[in-house]
Every structure is written in C-alpha cells, then in structure tokens.
Design an enzyme around this catalytic site. Structure first.
Site, PDB file in Angstrom:
ATOM      1  CG  HIS A   1     -11.217   1.263   0.073  1.00 26.52           C
ATOM      2  ND1 HIS A   1     -10.724   2.549   0.254  1.00 26.52           N
ATOM      3  CD2 HIS A   1     -10.288   0.430   0.598  1.00 26.52           C
ATOM      4  CE1 HIS A   1      -9.564   2.498   0.886  1.00 26.52           C
ATOM      5  NE2 HIS A   1      -9.260   1.225   1.108  1.00 26.52           N
TER       6      HIS A   1
ATOM      7  CG  ASP B   1      -9.590  -3.332   2.427  1.00 26.80           C
ATOM      8  OD1 ASP B   1      -8.388  -3.621   2.633  1.00 26.80           O
ATOM      9  OD2 ASP B   1     -10.062  -2.228   2.725  1.00 26.80           O
TER      10      ASP B   1
ATOM     11  NE  ARG C   1       0.673  -0.420   4.225  1.00 28.14           N
ATOM     12  CZ  ARG C   1      -0.203  -0.178   5.179  1.00 28.14           C
ATOM     13  NH1 ARG C   1       0.179   0.424   6.293  1.00 28.14           N
ATOM     14  NH2 ARG C   1      -1.466  -0.532   5.047  1.00 28.14           N
TER      15      ARG C   1
ATOM     16  CG  ASP D   1      -1.894  -1.073   1.333  1.00 28.28           C
ATOM     17  OD1 ASP D   1      -2.976  -0.920   0.750  1.00 28.28           O
ATOM     18  OD2 ASP D   1      -1.621  -2.087   2.002  1.00 28.28           O
TER      19      ASP D   1
ATOM     20  CG  HIS E   1      -8.997  -0.977   9.213  1.00 26.00           C
ATOM     21  ND1 HIS E   1      -9.254   0.129   8.443  1.00 26.00           N
ATOM     22  CD2 HIS E   1      -7.941  -1.612   8.639  1.00 26.00           C
ATOM     23  CE1 HIS E   1      -8.386   0.177   7.452  1.00 26.00           C
ATOM     24  NE2 HIS E   1      -7.582  -0.863   7.541  1.00 26.00           N
TER      25      HIS E   1
ATOM     26  NE  ARG F   1      -6.249   5.554   3.010  1.00 25.86           N
ATOM     27  CZ  ARG F   1      -6.796   4.379   3.325  1.00 25.86           C
ATOM     28  NH1 ARG F   1      -7.562   4.259   4.406  1.00 25.86           N
ATOM     29  NH2 ARG F   1      -6.606   3.341   2.547  1.00 25.86           N
TER      30      ARG F   1
END
Length: 582
Positions: free
Chosen positions: A238, A322, A141, A133, A250, A202
């Site tokens: 997404h 995901d 990352r 990611d 999450h 984001r």
C-alpha cells in the site's frame, strides 16, 4: 456494436510483443512501435466515450450477489437497482471487485465466479477490470478448490524467488480462468513494525532488499507477458508503505513518521522493484505522513505523497486507491469530495466509494465547474484502458466456462503449492525434533489456537485435538494439562501469543507437565521470542498446506529449510535469517 471498441479489439488480437519487451514498464509507450499501437488503440476507444462514461471508467465498485441477474436487496439499497448487471448498465463503471464475505457475497465456486464475470462483461459497454484480493495466505478471497499458498511472509521464509514467481503465476492463471483480470497483490509493504495490526504476515520481510526481490518476482508471475490470457494485472500495495504503522487504516488514520530519506531507504525499494518489473497498478494507503505532507491528508489524497510515486519513482501506470469506504480516508472530508481530491492528487482508479452515484456525479460536476479538467480525466482513462489492453481484456473479456474446472485447482498446481509450502517452515529453536518414535507408537495432543487448525494437524499426526482459542480460560488450560499427562507429545499452536497472557499461561503450564512440547507460531513469527519452550517453529500460515508441511517436519519426513524473514524482538530475540535444520 461500439466501433472504437471493435478497433481496439482488432489491434489487441493482432498485437505481438517483441522478445525485448517481455517485461516492459507500460509507463513509457514510446519504447517501441508496438507500444505506439497500444496508445493508438486506447486513444481511439477513449475518444468514443462521453464525459460520464470516461468518469465511470475510473471507478471500481463492489456488487451484491453471485450472479449477474440475481436480484439482491443490497443492490437495491446501495444502487437503486436489483441485479449486478443493472448496476453495470446504470453506472457504467470501469471495474468491479469480488468479495467472499456476508456484506457482498460474490464468491461460491470457480464455475459460479466465471459465470458472474461473463455476465457482468456482457452487461458492460467497455470490458471491465474484474478484481479481487487474492494475496494468498491471510488475505484470500477464493478458497479451495482454487490452489492455496501460505502467503508472502512464508514465501520470504522460503527464500526462493523462483517459488514466489511460480506461486503468482499459478494464482494468476486460475484467477483468469474465472474471469478475474486484476489482482490486488502483491503486498509490497516492508513490515518494519512488529506491532503492525494490519500487515504482518502479508509482508515478505522486514528487510527492504528482500521484500523488493520477492515483490518483483511475484509481479513477473502475475503478469507474465503482455496479452497473456493466463495473466492478471498485479497491484503493489500500500503506497507509500503501510509497514511501520501500529494502527489499522480500516478503522482509523494511522501516522507514519518517516522523512523522505527514511522512506527512500525503507519503504520505497519494493515499489521501485515492482515498477522495474512492469507493474500494471499501484494501490495507495490511507496513512498520514506529516514529515512528507504537513497538511495531514492521507496519502490517497496527498499530492506530495503521490508525487513520490509519479516523480521520484517515475511511475506513469495506474494508481488505484484503497477502499474509499475505509475510515482512514473519510476522517477529514465528506464522501462527495474524496474522489475529486484523489484525482487532484494523481490517482486514476477509485475503489469502492460508499455511494457510487454520488462519487461519479461529484467528479462530473468538478469537470463541469472547472475544478478538474477533462484533460486530467483523459489522462487517467488512458492509463486504465492501457492496463486493460495489455492484459488482453479489451480484446477477450469473456472466459470459457467449460474449462474452469480443469484449470482451477489442477493437480499439478496443488502439487506445486505443497512443494513450495514445504520449503517455508522455520524451526527457530529445537531440542527434540524430529520425533524419535513413529506416530504409530506416539500419542499426540494438539492444542491451542484455531478450531480447524488444531483438528487438521491432529488428523495428520494421528493424535487428539483440543482447541482452546485465542484467549483460553482457566478451565480450558486445566483440561489441556490433564490431557497432556497421558500424551507422548504435546503440540501447542499460538497466534498473537505475545499479546495474549492466557495463551502464554497455557504454554507455560503444559511445559510443566514434563512431556515433550512443540510450540508453533501459526501466523506472525514474533510469538517465538516468548516462553521457554524448547521447540519453537514458525509456519506464517494456519492453512491446510502449512499444517501438512508442519506435520512432516515434526515427524522427520521433511527437513526444515525456512529462515526468519523478519527480526524477532522480545525476551529471547532472534535475528533475520535465523533457522535450524537437521
């Protein structure tokens, strides 16, 4: 040697994309004779795989450790073997995903990442999709020395699709140098809910058209052209859109109360733009859409939701879930059922199941029982292999480790990144900028959110840092007020100020000191609607590059050119497109 793979690699090595197909939609392989070669090569490869190997191609797994041959207790616990290479040999997954957190710990240096990638590719019978990611900005990352960019909302503020495409192209070339060939970016969500806890910066924008423009630009940058060894498979996420949630998938299963018509107007445009730009893969969201699918299933497991992508938008490329370890997808079903339901819904790649062995066995058992057909498995396998083919991964899975240091964080890339970042800073309100005096005669206090961020900016301004964190105490506020009394300039960094009364109190008390105060929202720009600070700026990022650009704006070295890419509600609202310069 695996003969079908040799045949596929041979075709890949000789495959030349005609100019007219520079940005094709890989969903329509009959567009040209070259696309027929793609179909032929991946079909031949797929026909050489057993059912278990085909099912393995559909899974993208996490691993523990920074070297293919590193014995790690996490691998023994989760997979029953010691090393990442042994995980690949045992389960034969189609892909792996890298993380930089203590739970998985795959990332250290570019050289190390390239060695890990090569080691895993050598352990795999079929070349792997190696993913991470690297959205840039908030979700990054791989840090320095890899080139860093400020993220999507900052790019939206800069209003330059050329900059967005260039940023993606640089990121792609550096990822590919490290052996990574699939990037879970760009985030194509339209951030229509300012209270969104998981998307925010984001997203490029709250405007569907602007978000669509920038999504397409970054897809072009990431993917460039077929078989380019500087490209990666982009992943728009997404789907069908995570921008109108006020909960985090999450930890729970958010609800998006959109009708199909509302979805088409707000959330669909960036995904449509990504498909037109030839996107290789699309990631699903673990969100519930009761007006589109009354069953209550998360979109990842919902055929009506995936049909919006397959039928309404006409997409026949790779659809990836995901993470299947997230709470949002595990609310209604046991882990053994989730991958089977996802495949029934129309998904192709299954990301990070909690128990990889259980997940693979469940899909194989579903085929053996007739719940899933092998034809359905073949459909997804061909999509996954086609994606690998078009990125050149089947023909050239290994990278030249001797070239990594020259490719990752190259001086020209760093210079381009700073120039792009310089064009993103937004001045929302201005009374006293740029500084009327030089820094040599100005004593600056930088306080507020972010230990590293305050110290970075203070160093650039030649001032003093006094970080107070996200929830400053009364003692910290009092200390900042005392320090401000002897400063010529006070810069206050905020993050989620609208939700943190003590951050608001810090800024209000500092304004009362009577010194020039510059308030800066270093993440979501929604902070700027709160408190009466005469100078409010938004950077959308707290990275070093954004702090360098901010310092140049404050001192007058740089004229600000960013404009708000979202509407800012609150006590003092600002419209999308607002921005001040001088």
């Amino acid at each position: 040697m695996f003969r079908p793979l040799v045949a596929a690699a041979a075709v890949a090595a000789s495959f030349v994309v005609p100019p007219a197909a520079a940005a094709p939609t890989p969903a329509t392989p009959d567009q040209s004779a070259s696309a027929q070669q793609v179909r032929s090569a991946v079909t031949e490869l797929a026909e050489g795989l057993s059912l278990e190997e085909k099912v393995g191609q559909l899974f993208v797994t996490y691993l523990h450790g920074q070297a293919a041959d590193e014995v790690h207790p996490g691998n023994q616990r989760d997979f029953g073997v010691g090393t990442p290479a042994e995980v690949i040999a045992k389960y034969r997954p189609g892909g792996v995903v890298y993380f930089n957190n203590p739970s998985y710990d795959n990332i250290d240096t570019p050289q190390q990442i390239a060695r890990l990638s090569n080691g895993l590719q050598r352990a795999s019978r079929v070349p792997l999709a190696v993913a991470t990611d690297q959205e840039t900005g908030l979700v990054t990352r791989i840090g320095a020395p890899a080139t860093q960019f400020p993220g999507n909302m900052a790019l939206g503020a800069g209003r330059s699709t050329r900059d967005a495409e260039r940023a993606a192209a640089i990121t792609a070339s550096e990822l590919r140098a490290m052996g990574i060939n699939q990037n879970f970016a760009p985030d194509a969500d339209v951030n229509s809910n300012p209270a969104n806890p998981v998307i925010g910066v984001r997203s490029y924008s709250s405007d569907p058209a602007l978000a669509a423009e920038f999504t397409a630009a970054q897809v072009r940058g990431y993917q460039q052209r077929w078989l380019s060894r500087d490209s990666v498979s982009a992943t728009a996420k997404h789907f069908p859109g995570h921008g109108d949630t006020d909960e985090d998938s999450h930890t729970t299963l958010p609800v998006v109360d959109r009708t199909v018509e509302q979805w088409r107007a707000v959330d669909a445009p960036p995904f449509e733009a990504a498909i037109r730009a030839g996107i290789d893969s699309v990631m699903t969201a673990h969100i519930r859409l009761p007006r589109i699918d009354p069953s209550g299933e998360p979109a990842t497991l919902s055929k009506p939701a995936i049909d919006l992508l397959r039928n309404d938008l006409g997409y026949d490329g790779v659809v990836i879930t995901d993470s299947l370890a997230m709470a949002g997808v595990r609310k209604m079903h046991p882990d053994a059922e989730i991958p089977v339901l996802a495949l029934k819904a129309g998904v192709d790649q299954l990301l990070m199941p909690v128990d990889l062995g259980l997940a693979i066995d469940s899909v194989v058992a579903a085929v053996r029982s007739g719940e899933l057909t092998e034809k359905r498995i073949d459909q997804s396998v061909l999509r996954v292999l086609r994606m690998k083919f078009l990125r050149g991964t089947l023909g050239h899975p290994l990278v030249d480790e001797s070239r990594v240091d020259a490719s990752v964080g190259a001086p020209q890339n760093l210079a381009a990144a700073q120039a792009i970042t310089d064009r993103t800073i937004t001045v929302v309100r201005n009374e006293s900028l740029p500084l009327k005096t030089t820094l040599k005669t100005t004593s600056a206090l930088v306080t507020g959110w972010g230990e590293t961020t305050t110290r970075t900016l203070a160093g650039l301004l030649g001032g003093t840092a006094l970080p107070t964190g996200g929830t400053p105490t009364e003692a910290q506020i009092a200390e900042a007020v005392r320090a401000a009394a002897s400063a010529d300039l006070v810069v206050v960094l905020t993050n989620a100020l609208s939700k943190q009364p003590t951050q608001q109190a810090l800024l209000t008390r500092l304004l009362a000191v009577g010194k020039p105060v510059v308030a800066v929202a270093v993440q979501n720009p929604y902070d700027v609607a709160h408190t009466a600070a005469p100078n409010w700026l938004a950077t959308y990022s707290y990275g070093a590059g954004s702090m360098a650009a901010l310092a140049k704006v404050i001192t007058g070295e740089l004229k600000p050119s960013g404009r708000l890419p979202v509407a800012v509600p609150g006590p003092t609202p600002y419209p999308i497109g607002h921005g001040v310069t001088w």
